[in-house]
Design a protein around this motif. Structure first.
Motif, short mmCIF file in Angstrom:
data_model
loop_
_atom_site.label_atom_id
_atom_site.label_comp_id
_atom_site.label_asym_id
_atom_site.label_seq_id
_atom_site.Cartn_x
_atom_site.Cartn_y
_atom_site.Cartn_z
N THR A 36 46.62 44.85 43.91
CA THR A 36 45.76 44.75 42.75
C THR A 36 46.37 43.79 41.73
O THR A 36 47.57 43.59 41.69
N ASP A 37 45.49 43.21 40.93
CA ASP A 37 45.93 42.24 39.92
C ASP A 37 44.70 41.86 39.10
O ASP A 37 43.59 42.33 39.36
N VAL A 38 44.90 40.98 38.13
CA VAL A 38 43.78 40.36 37.43
C VAL A 38 43.62 38.91 37.85
O VAL A 38 42.68 38.23 37.43
N ASP A 40 42.40 37.13 40.47
CA ASP A 40 41.59 37.44 41.64
C ASP A 40 41.70 36.42 42.76
O ASP A 40 41.86 36.80 43.93
N TYR A 60 42.01 44.26 45.23
CA TYR A 60 41.06 44.71 44.22
C TYR A 60 41.51 44.25 42.84
O TYR A 60 42.71 44.20 42.55
N ASN A 61 40.54 43.94 42.00
CA ASN A 61 40.84 43.64 40.61
C ASN A 61 41.22 44.93 39.90
O ASN A 61 40.57 45.96 40.08
N GLN A 62 42.28 44.88 39.10
CA GLN A 62 42.68 46.05 38.33
C GLN A 62 43.39 45.64 37.06
O GLN A 62 44.40 44.95 37.09
N ASP A 63 42.86 46.11 35.94
CA ASP A 63 43.58 46.07 34.67
C ASP A 63 44.38 47.36 34.62
O ASP A 63 43.82 48.46 34.48
#
Length: 258
Positions: A36-38, A40, A60-63
């Motif tokens: 996960t990261d921002v 993408d 997956y995108n994750q804040d």
């Protein structure tokens, strides 16, 4: 091969640097990796490359500061893969500023990502791991040598990484006493030649000179490489470390031994 075979591992900040290296080595060793990261585009490219080379990975995108996203994401992981065995709270940022130059906004942002998000990730991992069958798992929190010693130009970063160190011990004691079968440990890298450290070098105006200064500062004679840290995280994620909890794994080229 196979040191984490069959395990499902969530790695935050997985698009580059330490997170990318950890994701690659865990996939090589048999884990299903959720990155996960921002970032993408970069994260999706890493997951695609791991898969193309025979590993199992998804992005997956994750804040990581978003409490609701943690619950949403872990529900999806369990629905898709049946369980969650490893959580690596790796996402982090740095603010190159001493105490006088640090703004409250900068302080809060660094601590939100580097410290509060580690709390959120650890708490959510415990919620999932304590009730799965068989119960248990490994949580690895990325701190730093900045969680052990002071660095004059990293005031907010020092605070955030010091918080991770002691929070990890508190969580480790709680889950051990509760009998959950979960281990919680922290990893303490020194300056590792990732994009974040390269950014610090750019701030000096001469990245190459900064690299050479780091090489001279470390007794081993070089700054770290991402895989130096990833191998340590792999150990803590694996069953090889089944009697290790509440510990600090220092991977620093000898710099804190001086």
């Amino acid at each position: 091969m196979g040191r984490v075979k069959g395990k499902v591992a969530l790695i935050t900040g997985g698009a580059r640097g330490l997170g990318e290296a950890t994701g690659r080595v865990m996939a090589d060793e048999g884990a299903t990796v959720i990155l996960t990261d921002v970032l993408d585009a970069e994260g999706e490219a890493v997951a695609k490359d791991i898969t193309a080379n025979g590993g199992k990975a998804v992005y997956y995108n994750q804040d990581v500061t978003d409490e609701g996203r943690w619950a949403e994401l872990t529900r999806k992981i369990v629905a898709d893969h049946g369980r969650l065995d490893v959580v690596v709270n790796n996402a982090g940022i740095v603010l190159d500023a001493n105490v006088e130059d640090t703004t409250l906004e900068g302080w809060r942002r660094v601590n939100a990502i580097n410290s509060e998000a580690v709390f959120l990730g650890t708490r959510e991992a415990i919620r999932v791991m304590k009730d799965q069958d068989p119960r248990g798992g490994s949580i690895v929190n990325l701190s730093s040598i900045a969680g052990l010693v002071g660095i004059d130009n990293l005031a907010a970063y020092n605070a955030s990484k010091g918080a991770v160190r002691l929070f990890t011990k508190s969580a480790a004691l709680h889950v051990a006493k509760a009998g959950y079968g979960i281990r919680v440990n922290s990893v303490h890298p020194s300056y590792t030649w990732t994009p974040m450290v390269q950014h610090l070098g750019d701030n000096t105006g001469d990245r190459d000179a900064f690299y050479q200064a780091l090489a001279q500062a470390h007794p081993i004679g070089r700054p770290g490489e991402s895989m130096d840290i990833a191998w340590g995280v792999l150990y803590l994620a694996s069953d090889e470390s089944s009697w290790v909890t509440g510990s600090e794994l220092v991977i620093d080229g000898g710099i804190t031994a001086a």
